[in-house]
Each structure stands twice: as structure tokens, then as C-alpha cells.
Design a protein around this motif. Structure first.
Motif, PDB file in Angstrom:
ATOM      1  N   SER A  69       0.827  -1.207   0.000  1.00  0.00           N
ATOM      2  CA  SER A  69       0.000   0.000   0.000  1.00  0.00           C
ATOM      3  C   SER A  69       0.858   1.252   0.000  1.00  0.00           C
ATOM      4  O   SER A  69       0.344   2.360  -0.105  1.00  0.00           O
ATOM      5  CB  SER A  69      -0.895   0.020   1.251  1.00  0.00           C
ATOM      6  OG  SER A  69      -1.814  -1.041   1.225  1.00  0.00           O
ATOM      7  N   VAL A  70       2.158   1.087   0.141  1.00  0.00           N
ATOM      8  CA  VAL A  70       3.073   2.221   0.247  1.00  0.00           C
ATOM      9  C   VAL A  70       3.813   2.476  -1.063  1.00  0.00           C
ATOM     10  O   VAL A  70       3.918   3.621  -1.515  1.00  0.00           O
ATOM     11  CB  VAL A  70       4.092   1.980   1.389  1.00  0.00           C
ATOM     12  CG1 VAL A  70       5.088   3.137   1.472  1.00  0.00           C
ATOM     13  CG2 VAL A  70       3.367   1.798   2.716  1.00  0.00           C
ATOM     14  N   PHE A  71       4.320   1.401  -1.662  1.00  0.00           N
ATOM     15  CA  PHE A  71       5.104   1.543  -2.887  1.00  0.00           C
ATOM     16  C   PHE A  71       4.189   1.333  -4.088  1.00  0.00           C
ATOM     17  O   PHE A  71       3.742   0.217  -4.363  1.00  0.00           O
ATOM     18  CB  PHE A  71       6.259   0.544  -2.885  1.00  0.00           C
ATOM     19  CG  PHE A  71       7.127   0.662  -1.661  1.00  0.00           C
ATOM     20  CD1 PHE A  71       8.000   1.720  -1.509  1.00  0.00           C
ATOM     21  CD2 PHE A  71       7.032  -0.275  -0.641  1.00  0.00           C
ATOM     22  CE1 PHE A  71       8.783   1.843  -0.374  1.00  0.00           C
ATOM     23  CE2 PHE A  71       7.807  -0.162   0.502  1.00  0.00           C
ATOM     24  CZ  PHE A  71       8.687   0.899   0.631  1.00  0.00           C
ATOM     25  N   ILE A  72       3.931   2.407  -4.807  1.00  0.00           N
ATOM     26  CA  ILE A  72       2.968   2.375  -5.904  1.00  0.00           C
ATOM     27  C   ILE A  72       3.711   2.238  -7.229  1.00  0.00           C
ATOM     28  O   ILE A  72       4.603   3.040  -7.540  1.00  0.00           O
ATOM     29  CB  ILE A  72       2.125   3.666  -5.915  1.00  0.00           C
ATOM     30  CG1 ILE A  72       1.484   3.877  -4.537  1.00  0.00           C
ATOM     31  CG2 ILE A  72       1.068   3.620  -7.002  1.00  0.00           C
ATOM     32  CD1 ILE A  72       0.845   5.227  -4.370  1.00  0.00           C
ATOM     33  N   PRO A  73       3.379   1.231  -8.032  1.00  0.00           N
ATOM     34  CA  PRO A  73       4.051   1.070  -9.324  1.00  0.00           C
ATOM     35  C   PRO A  73       3.902   2.325 -10.189  1.00  0.00           C
ATOM     36  O   PRO A  73       2.829   2.922 -10.259  1.00  0.00           O
ATOM     37  CB  PRO A  73       3.317  -0.129  -9.953  1.00  0.00           C
ATOM     38  CG  PRO A  73       2.772  -0.885  -8.788  1.00  0.00           C
ATOM     39  CD  PRO A  73       2.401   0.150  -7.774  1.00  0.00           C
ATOM     40  N   ASP A  93      -5.438  -0.169   0.197  1.00  0.00           N
ATOM     41  CA  ASP A  93      -5.479   1.131  -0.458  1.00  0.00           C
ATOM     42  C   ASP A  93      -4.083   1.556  -0.884  1.00  0.00           C
ATOM     43  O   ASP A  93      -3.097   1.211  -0.235  1.00  0.00           O
ATOM     44  CB  ASP A  93      -6.029   2.200   0.494  1.00  0.00           C
ATOM     45  CG  ASP A  93      -7.426   1.870   0.996  1.00  0.00           C
ATOM     46  OD1 ASP A  93      -8.169   1.218   0.252  1.00  0.00           O
ATOM     47  OD2 ASP A  93      -7.750   2.269   2.132  1.00  0.00           O
ATOM     48  N   PHE A  94      -4.038   2.349  -1.947  1.00  0.00           N
ATOM     49  CA  PHE A  94      -2.824   3.087  -2.259  1.00  0.00           C
ATOM     50  C   PHE A  94      -2.935   4.412  -1.524  1.00  0.00           C
ATOM     51  O   PHE A  94      -3.823   5.211  -1.812  1.00  0.00           O
ATOM     52  CB  PHE A  94      -2.685   3.338  -3.759  1.00  0.00           C
ATOM     53  CG  PHE A  94      -2.123   2.174  -4.525  1.00  0.00           C
ATOM     54  CD1 PHE A  94      -1.078   1.425  -4.008  1.00  0.00           C
ATOM     55  CD2 PHE A  94      -2.620   1.842  -5.770  1.00  0.00           C
ATOM     56  CE1 PHE A  94      -0.554   0.354  -4.717  1.00  0.00           C
ATOM     57  CE2 PHE A  94      -2.099   0.780  -6.484  1.00  0.00           C
ATOM     58  CZ  PHE A  94      -1.066   0.035  -5.958  1.00  0.00           C
ATOM     59  N   GLN A  95      -2.057   4.643  -0.577  1.00  0.00           N
ATOM     60  CA  GLN A  95      -2.157   5.837   0.238  1.00  0.00           C
ATOM     61  C   GLN A  95      -1.898   7.090  -0.585  1.00  0.00           C
ATOM     62  O   GLN A  95      -0.966   7.160  -1.374  1.00  0.00           O
ATOM     63  CB  GLN A  95      -1.171   5.751   1.406  1.00  0.00           C
ATOM     64  CG  GLN A  95      -1.465   4.564   2.317  1.00  0.00           C
ATOM     65  CD  GLN A  95      -0.422   4.373   3.405  1.00  0.00           C
ATOM     66  OE1 GLN A  95       0.582   5.067   3.429  1.00  0.00           O
ATOM     67  NE2 GLN A  95      -0.678   3.431   4.297  1.00  0.00           N
TER      68      GLN A  95
END
Length: 224
Positions: free
Chosen positions: A32-36, A55-57
């Protein structure tokens, strides 16, 4: 496509879907922290993206989740109602919102029942690699870590566990230390697998998510 926790495979799968002219993307992300970067690019141009179970924060993406906080609170309160006062929380090291929410639910149950919570009764470092060559060693290390935790905290009589696979590791550690379930330790885990017909699989009380409903809701939300 199933990426089994492989970040590189996750990114390449997203690329493949986008390059194949997919019109929507439904993703159960590894973190949920590292978004591609590819997801950020798609979202920036209005491409429909929905995440499941996390969720993507700080990114405005539709998400479909269970109420993990309430599920953890209900499970912990059940253990409290059974007389347990020292309940450990065991989760993976994954940086996902479902783990954060379950930790919050665990803490809220203590507060609701006016029981002092001990943050030391939390293990969030369990990780079993998907790579079969590394799995056996990792399982042994995880069981050893759990044995150490159990030995350091003899006051613990119950465990809330983030997933079934980790519950199995915990069960192994408890048995190696001569403890019986549920006589010496009670376990509640999330997501007991859909193989309940197999009598050889250890069974635990579980918090079951309606995975079919989550999937169908994700499709509806993404296409709407």
C-alpha cells in the motif's frame, strides 16, 4: 494474473495489461506504500483502476475492502469474552492497509474492554518467500522467531493472526514448545482457505472475508 508477491512480476503484468489495450485494471497490490509507476501513469490520464483488499495511500483510486478493523476488533473481543487478557497479534511484514487496520481493531478491542494493551505482544515480521528454493529456510526462521516470542511471553494465552499460513507457522511453534491448542493457546486467524473438506488441514476459528462479493463489487465499481 497471479504475481505471488513478486514486485517485478507485478509491474510487468500491469505493463502487459496496459500494452494489450485493457480498458480497466483491477489490482490486489503487493504494497500500500510503494505504488508502481505504471499505475500512477494510468491514474493520471483517467484510466479506471480499482484495488482490492488494500489502499494506495494518497492516491485517488477506487478500492473495495472488507472492514478489517471491525473484523479484528470482533475477533479480539471474542477472545476477551472467553477470558483471555493477553492476546498477541501476529501479522506479515507486508506494508498493506489491511494489516494496519487489523492492528487498529486489535487495539480498539482492548480499549473497549478497559484492558491495558501491551505493544510488545505484536509480531509483524513474518514473511515466507514465494520462491520455493528459499521457502524452507524462511519457514524454519519464522518458526524459530515465533518460538522465541512465545517463550518470552508466557502470559499470552491467545493469538489473533493475519492469515492462515502464518497461523500454521504459529501452530508449529506452539507444538514444538509442548503447548496444546486450544488448551494452552487459542488462535483466531483471517481467511481460512476453501479446502475445508480436507480433514488433514489444521482448523482454526477464522474471520472470513466474502471474497466472491469483493471481486464482483470490484468489477462493478471499475466498469461504472
Amino acid at each position: 494474473q497471479v504475481t505471488t508477491g513478486d514486485v517485478t512480476l507485478e509491474e510487468s503484468s500491469i505493463d502487459s495489461a496496459a500494452n494489450a489495450a485493457a480498458q480497466v485494471l483491477i489490482l490486489m497490490p503487493i504494497s500500500s506504500v510503494f505504488i508502481p509507476n505504471r499505475v500512477l501513469e494510468l491514474v493520471s490520464r483517467g484510466f479506471p483502476v480499482t484495488t482490492i483488499d488494500r489502499d494506495f495511500q494518497c492516491v485517488p483510486i477506487t478500492t473495495v475492502n472488507s472492514d478489517n478493523m471491525q473484523g479484528a476488533q470482533d475477533a479480539t473481543e471474542r477472545l476477551i469474552a472467553l477470558g483471555h487478557r493477553h492476546i498477541a497479534l501476529i501479522t506479515s511484514r507486508s506494508h498493506v492497509t489491511s494489516n494496519y487496520d487489523r492492528r487498529s481493531g486489535w487495539a480498539l478491542a482492548y480499549a473497549r474492554d478497559n484492558i491495558v494493551m501491551d505493544e510488545e505482544l505484536r509480531v509483524q515480521s513474518i514473511s515466507v518467500p514465494i520462491d520455493k528454493a528459499k521457502r524452507e529456510k524462511a519457514i524454519a526462521q519464522n518458526v524459530k522467531e515465533l518460538e522465541s516470542f512465545i517463550s518470552r511471553h508466557p502470559e499470552v494465552t491467545a493469538y489473533l493472526v493475519g492469515e492462515y499460513g502464518i497461523a500454521l507457522l504459529l501452530r508449529t511453534a506452539l507444538i514444538r514448545l509442548g503447548k496444546k491448542i486450544p488448551k494452552d493457546a487459542s488462535i483466531i486467524c483471517f481467511d481460512y482457505p476453501d479446502t475445508q473438506y480436507d480433514d488433514n488441514m489444521p482448523q482454526f476459528t477464522c474471520v472470513a472475508q466474502d471474497q466472491q462479493r469483493i471481486g464482483s463489487s470490484a468489477v462493478r465499481e471499475t466498469l461504472s
